[in-house]
Design a protein around this motif. Structure first.
Motif, short mmCIF file in Angstrom:
data_model
loop_
_atom_site.label_atom_id
_atom_site.label_comp_id
_atom_site.label_asym_id
_atom_site.label_seq_id
_atom_site.Cartn_x
_atom_site.Cartn_y
_atom_site.Cartn_z
N TYR A 135 4.50 2.60 4.50
CA TYR A 135 4.16 3.86 5.14
C TYR A 135 5.15 4.27 6.24
O TYR A 135 4.96 5.31 6.88
CB TYR A 135 2.74 3.81 5.68
N GLN A 144 6.63 10.78 -2.52
CA GLN A 144 5.28 11.33 -2.49
C GLN A 144 5.31 12.85 -2.37
O GLN A 144 4.61 13.55 -3.11
CB GLN A 144 4.50 10.72 -1.33
N TYR A 164 -1.45 2.53 -6.25
CA TYR A 164 -0.60 2.38 -5.08
C TYR A 164 -0.75 0.97 -4.53
O TYR A 164 -1.86 0.43 -4.45
CB TYR A 164 -0.95 3.39 -4.00
N PRO A 166 0.14 -0.83 -1.10
CA PRO A 166 0.64 -0.79 0.28
C PRO A 166 1.30 -2.12 0.65
O PRO A 166 0.71 -3.19 0.48
CB PRO A 166 -0.62 -0.55 1.11
N ALA A 187 -4.97 1.57 5.09
CA ALA A 187 -5.13 2.06 3.72
C ALA A 187 -6.12 1.17 2.96
O ALA A 187 -6.96 1.67 2.18
CB ALA A 187 -3.78 2.07 3.01
N PHE A 198 -9.22 7.53 -0.83
CA PHE A 198 -7.96 6.78 -0.70
C PHE A 198 -6.74 7.63 -1.00
O PHE A 198 -5.75 7.59 -0.25
CB PHE A 198 -7.97 5.55 -1.62
N ASN A 202 -3.87 8.15 1.67
CA ASN A 202 -2.54 7.66 1.31
C ASN A 202 -1.50 8.79 1.38
O ASN A 202 -0.40 8.61 1.91
CB ASN A 202 -2.60 7.08 -0.10
#
Length: 324
Positions: A135, A144, A164, A166, A187, A198, A202
């Protein structure tokens, strides 16, 4: 003269003796004081060491007695997107144009040769898309922003599964606040306690990403972002985020990904984002949705035409003999 002074000799001797005795008493008192002082200091040191040992033992025991928390709704350290609600339109996010966003995985490239017997459209395999994100990674942000709309479209059409993962590879790039680790933990909190939110959370983390080498968002701000993403049980989610409940899990998930990615042939995490389509890494431009869509369409086509051709048994292929 001598007869007159002789009586003073014993008196002088007594005075010297008294002085010696006094000096010996003072010396004895000082010795006792030194012994007491030394004993006291030694006792204090022993007490401090004992207290420190108790504290360390308690900390180690407490840590060992508390199992590492792991999120739920997780598969191989990844979270499958179950709903794409809560994400704005392509125009709102500035992600892609209408032409790119409208691409459908039902379109098979025309240049692909047609076999003698092809599966029906209903048999077309679903494309598996997996995205490893940090992130704080600018590449994760770019991917994204560019692809969120067509990813949403494919998931809503049940044409693709989207997962996804993380990870925290840039933990040291936030002035000591460990933002990557805290964001990955946050997350996981949302995916555990409010899986329907989520995807929106996200997306908020990636599109609203802080700068590298900044402090990043605080845990309170992360909890506020989660609440704005429409989580259920906001108090539970907030407590999870502010306690960094899944930080240890996020660190472990990162280490596991660096060792190797599940369902791949000797592929390991080397940077973020890492995007896999049907297990194959995407190496094209992260900010070009058309190039990524073409890669996904080609992968879908390969999966479509690699579907085994149904075999026909001899009894089914035999021509019936007419009756006389």
């Amino acid at each position: 003269m001598s007869s007159d002074e002789s009586p003073n000799v014993p008196a002088e001797r007594d005075r010297r003796h008294a002085v010696r005795e006094k000096a010996q008493q003072v010396q004895a008192q000082q010795s006792r004081a030194r012994v007491i002082r030394t004993s006291t200091i030694a006792a204090v040191i022993v007490a401090v060491v004992a207290i420190a040992a108790v504290v360390v033992t308690w900390a180690v025991t407490s840590s060992a007695s508390q199992p590492q928390l792991s999120p739920t709704n997780v598969t191989d350290d990844g979270f499958v997107v179950t709903t794409v609600s809560g994400v704005g339109s392509a125009t709102d996010s500035g992600a892609v144009d209408d032409e790119a966003a409208a691409q459908s995985l039902e379109a098979v490239p025309a240049e692909t040769p047609t076999p003698t017997q092809t599966p029906t459209a209903a048999e077309q395999p679903v494309v598996d898309i997996r995205v490893y994100v940090d992130y704080l990674s600018t590449g994760s942000h770019d991917f994204q922003v560019a692809n969120v709309q067509q990813l949403s479209k494919w998931v809503s059409e049940d044409a693709a599964t989207l997962t996804y993962y993380p990870v925290a590879m840039l933990t040291a790039k936030s002035n000591g606040t460990k933002y990557s680790l805290r964001a990955a933990s946050a997350a996981a909190c949302v995916a555990t306690h409010s899986p329907g939110a989520f995807f929106a959370f996200n997306n908020a983390l990636l599109t609203g990403q802080p700068d590298v080498d900044s402090d990043g968002y605080t845990d309170v701000e992360l909890a506020n972002m989660a609440q704005a993403s429409g989580v259920e049980s906001p108090k539970v989610v907030r407590s999870c985020i502010e306690k960094q409940a899944f930080a240890a899990w996020a660190k472990g998930a990162t280490e596991r990904a660096l060792q190797g990615l599940p369902d791949t042939k000797d592929v390991s995490l080397t940077g973020t984002p890492m995007v896999l389509v049907n297990g194959i890494p995407y190496v094209g431009a992260l900010d070009d949705p058309k190039e990524f869509a073409q890669f996904v369409l080609t992968s879908a086509s390969d999966a479509y035409y690699s579907t085994p051709t149904p075999t026909v048994s001899p009894s089914q292929s035999a021509t019936p003999t007419p009756t006389p």
